[in-house]
Design a protein around this motif. Structure first.
Motif, PDB file in Angstrom:
ATOM      1  N   ASP A  51      34.401  -2.054 -64.597  1.00  0.00           N
ATOM      2  CA  ASP A  51      33.777  -2.137 -65.928  1.00  0.00           C
ATOM      3  C   ASP A  51      34.175  -0.908 -66.751  1.00  0.00           C
ATOM      4  O   ASP A  51      34.575  -1.016 -67.915  1.00  0.00           O
ATOM      5  N   ALA A  52      34.097   0.271 -66.127  1.00  0.00           N
ATOM      6  CA  ALA A  52      34.487   1.509 -66.824  1.00  0.00           C
ATOM      7  C   ALA A  52      35.960   1.448 -67.230  1.00  0.00           C
ATOM      8  O   ALA A  52      36.333   1.864 -68.337  1.00  0.00           O
ATOM      9  N   PHE A  53      36.787   0.916 -66.327  1.00  0.00           N
ATOM     10  CA  PHE A  53      38.212   0.793 -66.661  1.00  0.00           C
ATOM     11  C   PHE A  53      38.401  -0.129 -67.871  1.00  0.00           C
ATOM     12  O   PHE A  53      39.179   0.172 -68.787  1.00  0.00           O
ATOM     13  N   VAL A  54      37.665  -1.255 -67.869  1.00  0.00           N
ATOM     14  CA  VAL A  54      37.812  -2.213 -68.976  1.00  0.00           C
ATOM     15  C   VAL A  54      37.343  -1.573 -70.296  1.00  0.00           C
ATOM     16  O   VAL A  54      37.936  -1.821 -71.347  1.00  0.00           O
ATOM     17  N   HIS A  55      36.314  -0.728 -70.225  1.00  0.00           N
ATOM     18  CA  HIS A  55      35.889  -0.030 -71.451  1.00  0.00           C
ATOM     19  C   HIS A  55      37.047   0.794 -72.014  1.00  0.00           C
ATOM     20  O   HIS A  55      37.341   0.758 -73.200  1.00  0.00           O
ATOM     21  N   CYS A  56      37.689   1.568 -71.128  1.00  0.00           N
ATOM     22  CA  CYS A  56      38.811   2.409 -71.570  1.00  0.00           C
ATOM     23  C   CYS A  56      39.965   1.540 -72.075  1.00  0.00           C
ATOM     24  O   CYS A  56      40.565   1.816 -73.121  1.00  0.00           O
ATOM     25  N   PHE A  57      40.261   0.494 -71.309  1.00  0.00           N
ATOM     26  CA  PHE A  57      41.419  -0.351 -71.632  1.00  0.00           C
ATOM     27  C   PHE A  57      41.221  -1.083 -72.961  1.00  0.00           C
ATOM     28  O   PHE A  57      42.103  -1.068 -73.833  1.00  0.00           O
ATOM     29  N   GLU A  58      40.054  -1.700 -73.112  1.00  0.00           N
ATOM     30  CA  GLU A  58      39.824  -2.450 -74.360  1.00  0.00           C
ATOM     31  C   GLU A  58      39.745  -1.498 -75.558  1.00  0.00           C
ATOM     32  O   GLU A  58      40.233  -1.818 -76.649  1.00  0.00           O
ATOM     33  N   ALA A  59      39.138  -0.320 -75.352  1.00  0.00           N
ATOM     34  CA  ALA A  59      39.054   0.649 -76.452  1.00  0.00           C
ATOM     35  C   ALA A  59      40.455   1.099 -76.869  1.00  0.00           C
ATOM     36  O   ALA A  59      40.791   1.153 -78.050  1.00  0.00           O
ATOM     37  N   PHE A  60      41.293   1.410 -75.869  1.00  0.00           N
ATOM     38  CA  PHE A  60      42.639   1.896 -76.173  1.00  0.00           C
ATOM     39  C   PHE A  60      43.458   0.828 -76.899  1.00  0.00           C
ATOM     40  O   PHE A  60      44.246   1.137 -77.791  1.00  0.00           O
ATOM     41  N   CYS A  61      43.258  -0.432 -76.516  1.00  0.00           N
ATOM     42  CA  CYS A  61      44.054  -1.523 -77.099  1.00  0.00           C
ATOM     43  C   CYS A  61      43.462  -2.042 -78.407  1.00  0.00           C
ATOM     44  O   CYS A  61      44.131  -2.799 -79.124  1.00  0.00           O
ATOM     45  N   ALA A  62      42.207  -1.666 -78.708  1.00  0.00           N
ATOM     46  CA  ALA A  62      41.586  -2.154 -79.945  1.00  0.00           C
ATOM     47  C   ALA A  62      42.329  -1.576 -81.149  1.00  0.00           C
ATOM     48  O   ALA A  62      42.793  -0.435 -81.109  1.00  0.00           O
ATOM     49  N   PRO A  63      42.457  -2.368 -82.203  1.00  0.00           N
ATOM     50  CA  PRO A  63      43.085  -1.817 -83.403  1.00  0.00           C
ATOM     51  C   PRO A  63      42.132  -0.799 -84.051  1.00  0.00           C
ATOM     52  O   PRO A  63      40.965  -0.761 -83.721  1.00  0.00           O
ATOM     53  N   GLY A  64      42.649  -0.023 -84.966  1.00  0.00           N
ATOM     54  CA  GLY A  64      41.781   0.961 -85.617  1.00  0.00           C
ATOM     55  C   GLY A  64      42.309   2.354 -85.381  1.00  0.00           C
ATOM     56  O   GLY A  64      43.032   2.604 -84.413  1.00  0.00           O
ATOM     57  N   PHE A  65      41.919   3.272 -86.258  1.00  0.00           N
ATOM     58  CA  PHE A  65      42.410   4.652 -86.201  1.00  0.00           C
ATOM     59  C   PHE A  65      41.383   5.517 -85.505  1.00  0.00           C
ATOM     60  O   PHE A  65      40.351   5.850 -86.099  1.00  0.00           O
ATOM     61  N   HIS A  66      41.611   5.847 -84.244  1.00  0.00           N
ATOM     62  CA  HIS A  66      40.662   6.672 -83.510  1.00  0.00           C
ATOM     63  C   HIS A  66      41.382   7.416 -82.376  1.00  0.00           C
ATOM     64  O   HIS A  66      41.218   7.100 -81.203  1.00  0.00           O
ATOM     65  N   PRO A  67      42.195   8.413 -82.748  1.00  0.00           N
ATOM     66  CA  PRO A  67      42.956   9.133 -81.714  1.00  0.00           C
ATOM     67  C   PRO A  67      42.072   9.831 -80.678  1.00  0.00           C
ATOM     68  O   PRO A  67      42.485   9.997 -79.529  1.00  0.00           O
ATOM     69  N   LEU A  68      40.842  10.243 -81.061  1.00  0.00           N
ATOM     70  CA  LEU A  68      39.944  10.867 -80.081  1.00  0.00           C
ATOM     71  C   LEU A  68      39.614   9.858 -78.987  1.00  0.00           C
ATOM     72  O   LEU A  68      39.692  10.146 -77.792  1.00  0.00           O
ATOM     73  N   ALA A  69      39.244   8.647 -79.414  1.00  0.00           N
ATOM     74  CA  ALA A  69      38.905   7.601 -78.457  1.00  0.00           C
ATOM     75  C   ALA A  69      40.110   7.261 -77.594  1.00  0.00           C
ATOM     76  O   ALA A  69      39.988   7.079 -76.382  1.00  0.00           O
ATOM     77  N   ASP A  70      41.283   7.183 -78.217  1.00  0.00           N
ATOM     78  CA  ASP A  70      42.484   6.838 -77.458  1.00  0.00           C
ATOM     79  C   ASP A  70      42.765   7.856 -76.354  1.00  0.00           C
ATOM     80  O   ASP A  70      43.094   7.496 -75.225  1.00  0.00           O
ATOM     81  N   GLY A  71      42.632   9.133 -76.693  1.00  0.00           N
ATOM     82  CA  GLY A  71      42.878  10.183 -75.694  1.00  0.00           C
ATOM     83  C   GLY A  71      41.878  10.129 -74.554  1.00  0.00           C
ATOM     84  O   GLY A  71      42.246  10.221 -73.375  1.00  0.00           O
ATOM     85  N   VAL A  72      40.607   9.949 -74.907  1.00  0.00           N
ATOM     86  CA  VAL A  72      39.563   9.862 -73.882  1.00  0.00           C
ATOM     87  C   VAL A  72      39.796   8.636 -73.004  1.00  0.00           C
ATOM     88  O   VAL A  72      39.675   8.686 -71.768  1.00  0.00           O
ATOM     89  N   ALA A  73      40.160   7.520 -73.633  1.00  0.00           N
ATOM     90  CA  ALA A  73      40.368   6.275 -72.879  1.00  0.00           C
ATOM     91  C   ALA A  73      41.531   6.410 -71.900  1.00  0.00           C
ATOM     92  O   ALA A  73      41.447   5.972 -70.745  1.00  0.00           O
ATOM     93  N   LEU A  74      42.604   7.035 -72.335  1.00  0.00           N
ATOM     94  CA  LEU A  74      43.771   7.187 -71.452  1.00  0.00           C
ATOM     95  C   LEU A  74      43.428   8.031 -70.227  1.00  0.00           C
ATOM     96  O   LEU A  74      43.766   7.669 -69.096  1.00  0.00           O
ATOM     97  N   GLU A  75      42.757   9.158 -70.453  1.00  0.00           N
ATOM     98  CA  GLU A  75      42.398  10.015 -69.321  1.00  0.00           C
ATOM     99  C   GLU A  75      41.386   9.306 -68.430  1.00  0.00           C
ATOM    100  O   GLU A  75      41.429   9.436 -67.199  1.00  0.00           O
ATOM    101  N   GLY A  76      40.473   8.541 -69.031  1.00  0.00           N
ATOM    102  CA  GLY A  76      39.517   7.769 -68.236  1.00  0.00           C
ATOM    103  C   GLY A  76      40.246   6.798 -67.306  1.00  0.00           C
ATOM    104  O   GLY A  76      39.926   6.697 -66.120  1.00  0.00           O
TER     105      GLY A  76
END
Ligand SMILES: [Fe+2]
Length: 391
Positions: free
Chosen positions: A198-223
């Motif tokens: 579930d935690a992985f899917v949170h990171c994966f879906e967040a990273f793949c979601a459209p939108g401008f959020h480099p903070l989220a992208d960085g956190v998601a990748l490391e997660g």
């Protein structure tokens, strides 16, 4: 092409991470100005030694343990009665995602006069709340999955409509979070696996979601990197404190990242959980490859980045899909929703409700009810090729 450079970012949760830090729970309550906490926990944890110790360490506390998986409004109402009749001034939300969500929503609702559904996460409905009526929360997760401890919402089932609703307010965010890996060592392997994915899917879906959020992208990748590395270890040996600590951090990271958005996996998992009472993490774990396959054309660049960060043996979409399927197999996750008791007889309703779930808006490819129904049917049957060929 115009690049979107606008976004609203919220990353303010105070987290005390470290094995053994549950001993600082009294100090956390004092910092949050809670003297008479209602300790909200899952039904299955009521008699657990960690709950008994927490109650012993908090002389003003009372216990509310009537929370089950896929928590409903009736659980919140029972918690509210306990909160009000006990004269409490805050909540210690202690347990899995269900206990955290109910604890947060009880604290939020404690001083409101409007009904619960008036605070669904729609537009600016949250502004209806009386901020002075929101009690503080200290959150202590005992699973590494939902990341509800860093979230500003609780997912509550409306038993009349069978719909999961997101109750949202910025002040619902816990004042202090304690991430103590020692509390998660007793989690059974199957729950560790399902909540971890579930935690992985949170990171994966967040990273793949459209939108401008480099903070989220960085956190998601490391997660994702942490989960790739440590989830198999936590499943192989539940006593591995390092793996447990990294997974707890990754779970908080997943929920931090998904402020950016989720996607089709969660859009489907919510109605499936509402209708079939399946475990949320397990449901996501089963559905993930089917939605990935559908989104393939829209996420190939991002999946390429993920496969490099995870250092997978094969790069790109194929490498990523192969790893997801292999990880699921190794962790004992079934390949079909049929194998966890979900049937296709509600397929139309599931498709329709998934399409209006707030998570659907974050899917990298626009999805309508018919598409989601098709993906759902493929997942029930365990027929990944049906999605691959349609994509
Ligand atoms: Fe989730």
């Amino acid at each position: 092409m115009t690049v979107n450079l606008r976004g609203n970012w919220n990353y303010p949760t105070t987290i005390w991470a470290g094995p053994g830090r549950i001993r600082e729970l009294p100090e956390a309550c004092a910092r949050a100005a809670i003297r008479w906490p209602l300790l909200v926990t899952d039904e299955g944890l009521i008699a657990a030694p960690m709950i008994k110790s927490a109650l012993a360490a908090l002389p003003g506390a009372a216990l509310f343990g009537a929370v089950r998986g896929n928590p409903a409004a009736s659980h919140v109402e029972a918690g509210l009665r306990a909160f009000r009749s006990g004269g409490h001034d805050g909540v210690v939300a202690f347990g899995g995602g269900s206990a955290l969500d109910v604890g947060k929503v009880v604290a939020f609702m404690s001083g409101q006069t409007r009904p619960l559904w008036d605070f669904e996460d729609i537009g600016d409905w949250w502004t209806r709340a009386d901020i002075a009526g929101i009690a503080p929360v200290v959150a202590v997760p005992t699973t590494a999955g939902t990341g509800s401890e860093v979230g500003r919402a609780g997912v509550i089932l409306n038993e009349e409509t069978h719909q999961k609703k997101i109750i949202f307010h910025p002040q619902m965010m816990p004042r202090i979070v304690i991430l103590d890996a020692e509390l998660t060592v007793g989690l059974p392997r199957a729950v560790t696996a399902a909540t971890g994915i579930d935690a992985f899917v949170h990171c994966f879906e967040a990273f793949c979601a459209p939108g401008f959020h480099p903070l989220a992208d960085g956190v998601a990748l490391e997660g994702m990197r942490l989960i790739h590395r440590y989830l198999p270890r936590a499943c192989a040996n539940g006593q591995d404190i390092e793996a447990r600590a990294q997974m707890l951090a990754a779970a908080s990271m997943g929920a931090t990242a998904f402020q950016k958005g989720l996607g089709g996996v969660h859009a489907l998992a919510h109605p499936v959980g509402s209708w079939f009472n399946t475990h949320h993490g397990l449901t996501n774990a089963v559905i993930l490859p089917y939605v990935m396959a559908h989104n393939r054309a829209a996420i190939s660049d991002k999946v390429d980045v993920i496969s490099r960060v995870l250092d997978l043996p094969a790069r790109g979409f194929q490498g990523m899909l192969a790893w997801v399927l292999e990880m699921r197999r190794e962790l004992g996750i079934p390949h079909s929703l049929g194998a966890i008791g979900v049937s296709a007889d509600k397929a139309e309703i599931i498709g329709r409700e998934a399409a209006i779930d707030p998570s659907a808006g974050g899917n990298p490819r626009p999805v309508d009810a018919a598409t989601l129904e098709r993906i759902f049917r493929a997942a029930v049957a365990g027929n990944l090729d049906a999605v691959v060929s349609a994509a």
